[in-house]
Design an enzyme around this catalytic site. Sequence first.
Site, short mmCIF file in Angstrom:
data_model
loop_
_atom_site.label_atom_id
_atom_site.label_comp_id
_atom_site.label_asym_id
_atom_site.label_seq_id
_atom_site.Cartn_x
_atom_site.Cartn_y
_atom_site.Cartn_z
N GLY A 95 -6.00 1.50 -1.49
CA GLY A 95 -7.23 1.23 -2.22
C GLY A 95 -7.76 -0.18 -2.04
N ARG A 96 -7.29 -0.85 -1.02
CA ARG A 96 -7.67 -2.24 -0.75
C ARG A 96 -7.27 -3.18 -1.89
NH1 ARG A 96 -7.92 -0.31 3.77
NH2 ARG A 96 -9.52 -0.80 5.30
N LEU A 97 -6.33 -2.75 -2.72
CA LEU A 97 -5.83 -3.62 -3.78
C LEU A 97 -4.60 -4.36 -3.26
CD1 LEU A 97 -6.24 -1.31 -6.90
CD2 LEU A 97 -7.75 -3.13 -6.09
#
Length: 208
Positions: A185-187
């Site tokens: 999630g691009r976290l």
Amino acid sequence: MRNEYAADRGLSEPDLAGDWHAQFARWFADAVAFGLPEPNAMVVGTADAAGRPSGRTVLLKGYDPEGFVFFTNHASRKGTEAAANPYASLVFPWFPMQRQVVVAGAVREVPRAETEAYFATRPRASQLGAWASPQSQVIPDRAALETRYREAAQRFGDGPIPAPPHWGGLRVRPDSVEFWQGHAGRLHDRLRFRRADAGDWTVERLAP
């Protein structure tokens, strides 16, 4: 052109070693064990006196608690920029492992004895190349470079080749070392060791 990062990977504060040097050693060993081609390849960013940046990939040749060392022609673009604006960044792009290490800090020449000791370990062809190449300078063609190489080979014959006076090591003494781990999630996880004004180090989490 987008790859989703693994959901089961992450980097938390309890995962970190006690200092940046130990953490880098841990991740560098992981990169070697992973089989990355040239895991010591890093992008070195410098800037001239006017702040105009440039970057290139070079090979890390040593690291210790004092910093990261690479070698170059001091008259090259990175050499002259490091002299004019003595700060640099380093990026280790270990993308197959979904990791990066990002370094920023002051850059200084290493002691001449350190340069000479390293130069003596280089392959002979690389030693001759250091004498032959006016790195970053405009040359007329490939033939001119090969002529300079032959001249250097004739000059030194079968004898030892000393380190050129214009060639040597640079050490980046970090003010910050960021360990970046890709996450779903691009976290992404970004944990940074930062040197405080008093010289102590603190660990900070950065938003992805």
